[in-house]
Design an enzyme around this catalytic site. Structure first.
Site, mmCIF file in Angstrom:
data_model
loop_
_atom_site.group_PDB
_atom_site.id
_atom_site.type_symbol
_atom_site.label_atom_id
_atom_site.label_comp_id
_atom_site.label_asym_id
_atom_site.label_seq_id
_atom_site.Cartn_x
_atom_site.Cartn_y
_atom_site.Cartn_z
ATOM 1 N N HIS A 1 1.309 -1.480 0.473
ATOM 2 C CA HIS A 1 -0.371 -0.102 0.035
ATOM 3 C C HIS A 1 0.837 1.514 0.166
ATOM 4 O O HIS A 1 0.247 2.942 -0.512
ATOM 5 C CB HIS A 1 -0.468 -0.515 1.412
ATOM 6 N N ASP B 1 -0.194 -7.982 1.324
ATOM 7 C CA ASP B 1 0.240 -6.157 1.780
ATOM 8 C C ASP B 1 2.166 -5.952 1.494
ATOM 9 O O ASP B 1 2.842 -5.300 2.007
ATOM 10 C CB ASP B 1 -0.544 -5.289 2.920
ATOM 11 N N SER C 1 4.896 2.628 7.583
ATOM 12 C CA SER C 1 4.540 1.314 7.116
ATOM 13 C C SER C 1 5.833 0.921 5.977
ATOM 14 O O SER C 1 6.502 1.664 5.650
ATOM 15 C CB SER C 1 3.734 1.526 6.073
#
Length: 476
Positions: free
Chosen positions: A120, A150, A227
Site C-alpha cells: 500500500h 500487503d 509502514s
C-alpha cells in the site's frame, strides 16, 4: 450501475510499529550491560565511542542497542511519492480520482538494490522516490507485489553494493520482549521508537478488502509513514515489517512476522517469475532455536534440481558463495545467473555433507503464465486469479466461471471503471473469462477495436455489473 469503491484509508494512516527488543538471553545480557554501565558511570568513565568519535560522550551511552540500530540504519530507506486514488464518493464508471501524497519505509534485503516494503506504500505511485541515510536520492521500480499480504519488492540502481539488513526470526518471539521500530514517521526520516511485544498471532481486519493474519501486536508509537519499516530486536535483527495501527487507539500497532514476510518475498523474487528460469527445487524454511535451514520437500521432474540429484529431505547450506538459510536465499543466489553457469550446491544429507552442481534451465509453462498475468496487469490494471468450481458455485451465478480480482492498479483502465478487489470478472466483449487465457484471447483479437472501450461484466456480491473498459495500450 453506480457503486462505491472505498480505498484503504486506514492503511494511509498506517504505520510503523516500533519497540525496543530482545529475547530472553538478550534481555539478560542487556540488563547486565546496563548494570555495568551504571557502575562505570559512577566511576566517572569518559571513553569515546568508536561509532561517533567526534562526540564527547561516555562509552556507557553507546549501549549495544544504540550500536545495533546505528549499524542497521544504512539498510533502511524512506519512500515518497504521489499516488492516484479514487475519491470516497466516486461512483462506478466515473473518473472521481484524486492525487495524494504518500510516504513509507522500506528495508534493503539484497545488495543489488532490492527493497522490501508494504504494497500500500507504493500502490498507484508512478514515480517512487527513495531517500537513504547518506541523503542519496533514487527512483525505484516496482518489481513484484502481493496485495493479499500487503508486501511488495521495489528496486533502485546503485553505483555499488548496498548494505543489506540483518534478518532475525519471528518463530521464537516472546510476549513483553522489548522491540524497536525505525521509519519515516510523518515524513520525519529515521524516527526510532520503542516498546514491547504486546501479543502474538493477531488477526486484524482494516477494511472490507484487507485482512491481515498472524500479526505481531506492539505498543510502539505508530505513525503514518512507518509502514514497510523494520521492527528490530535488541540485537538489531529485523523480526517484523510494520504494517498497521488501530485507528483511535493508543499503543496498539501491528507488524508482519519476518519469517512469513520473507516467505512471501521468496515467491516475489522467484527466478521463474522474474527471469523465466527454473531450478525445480521445492522446499521450506525450518526454524530452530539457534538457526534456520532450508529443507527440500520435493524436486520437480526433469528439472535442474533433479539433474543435480537433489532429494527430499536434503538441507541446502550454500549455493556458490552464498550461505542458504531461507527460501529467499535460494532465489537470490540464482537470480541473474546465466543458463550456462555450473554452480556448486552444498547439501547436508543424513548427517553427511555433499557437494553437487546445478545449471539453470528455461521455465516450462509456468513462466508463460506469469508473463500473461503481468501483461493483463499492464494493459488492464487487474491482477486476476482463477476460481475453482466449488468456490464459484457459492456465488449462485448463471455464468460458468470467472476470475477473482485480487488487485486493481489505481491509475489503470480498470480503476477508472470502478472495478475493485473482490469483484469477479465473468466476461469481456462477447466472450467469457474463466481463465487468463480467455483474457489473453480478447487482448489478441484483431477484430476488437482498441480505439473503443470493450464491454465487461463483473459479479459483486449478488449483483451483476457492467461497464466499458479501455486498453492501456495496443497489445501484440
Amino acid at each position: 450501475m453506480p457503486v462505491n469503491n472505498p480505498r484503504l484509508n486506514q492503511l494511509d494512516r498506517q504505520l510503523s510499529a516500533s519497540v525496543a527488543g530482545q529475547r530472553t538471553a538478550n534481555r539478560r545480557r542487556w540488563l547486565q550491560g546496563f548494570s555495568v554501565a551504571c557502575a562505570a558511570a559512577v566511576l566517572g568513565s569518559s571513553a569515546l565511542s568508536p561509532l561517533a568519535p567526534n562526540i564527547q560522550a561516555s562509552e556507557n551511552r553507546f549501549t549495544p542497542l544504540v550500536r545495533a540500530i546505528e549499524a542497521a540504519k544504512p539498510s533502511v530507506v524512506n519512500i515518497h511519492g504521489r499516488k492516484t486514488v479514487r475519491a470516497e464518493n466516486a461512483s462506478f464508471g466515473s473518473d472521481g480520482m484524486k492525487q495524494v501524497n504518500g510516504m513509507g519505509t522500506g528495508i534493503v534485503f539484497d545488495p543489488r538494490g532490492y527493497i522490501l516494503t508494504n504494497y500500500h506504500v507504493v500502490e498507484g505511485v508512478s514515480n517512487i522516490q527513495v531517500s537513504m541515510h547518506n541523503d542519496r536520492q533514487a527512483v525505484a521500480k516496482l518489481i513484484a507485489h502481493d496485495p493479499k499480504t500487503d508486501l511488495a519488492v521495489i528496486k533502485i540502481e546503485s553505483d555499488g553494493p548496498l548494505k543489506a539488513v540483518q534478518f532475525g526470526t519471528s518463530c521464537d518471539l516472546l510476549t513483553a520482549e522489548p522491540v524497536v521500530a525505525m521509519g519515516n514517521a510523518y515524513g520525519y526520516e529515521y524516527t526510532v521508537t520503542q516498546g514491547i511485544i504486546s501479543a502474538l498471532h493477531r488477526t486484524v481486519q482494516v477494511s472490507d478488502e484487507q485482512k491481515y493474519q498472524d500479526l505481531i501486536q506492539t505498543d510502539a508509537s505508530i505513525n503514518p509513514g512507518n509502514s514497510g519499516g523494520p521492527l528490530f530486536n535488541v540485537d538489531g535483527d529485523v523480526i517484523g515489517i510494520n504494517v498497521a495501527v488501530r485507528v483511535g487507539a493508543q499503543g496498539i500497532g501491528f507488524a508482519i512476522p519476518i519469517d512469513e514476510a520473507l516467505d512471501v518475498a521468496a515467491r516475489l523474487m522467484s527466478i521463474e517469475r522474474l527471469e523465466q528460469q527454473s531450478h525445480g527445487i521445492v522446499g521450506k524454511t525450518k526454524c530452530e532455536p539457534t538457526q534456520r535451514t532450508f529443507v527440500v520437500s520435493s524436486v520437480r521432474r526433469d528439472s535442474p534440481g533433479e539433474v543435480a540429484a537433489l532429494q527430499a529431505g536434503d538441507v541446502i547450506t550454500a549455493i556458490g558463495e552464498r550461505k542458504i538459510e531461507r527460501a529467499l536465499d535460494i532465489e537470490l543466489a540464482l537470480l541473474g545467473r546465466k543458463r550456462t553457469e555450473d554452480l556448486p550446491i552444498e547439501v547436508l544429507r543424513s548427517g553427511n555433507r555433499l557437494t553437487t552442481n546445478i545449471v539453470l534451465a528455461p521455465a516450462n509453462g509456468r513462466g508463460g503464465k506469469v508473463a500473461l498475468a503481468d501483461r493483463v496487469w499492464e494493459n488492464l490494471g487487474l491482477r486476476l486469479a482463477p476460481m475453482d468450481d466449488t468456490e464459484f458455485k457459492t456465488l449462485n451465478s448463471r455464468y460458468r466461471g470467472g476470475l477473482a480480482v485480487q488487485a486493481v492498479r489505481p491509475d489503470s483502465p480498470a480503476s477508472a471503471q470502478g472495478i475493485r478487489r473482490g469483484d469477479v470478472l465473468v466476461g469481456m466483449h462477447v466472450w467469457e473469462t474463466v481463465s487468463l487465457d480467455n483474457v489473453s484471447y480478447v487482448l489478441d483479437r484483431e477484430d476488437v477495436n482498441r480505439q473503443e472501450p470493450v464491454l465487461f461484466y463483473i459479479l459483486r456480491g449478488s449483483d451483476t455489473l457492467y461497464g466499458h473498459l479501455r486498453f492501456a495500450e495496443r497489445t501484440r
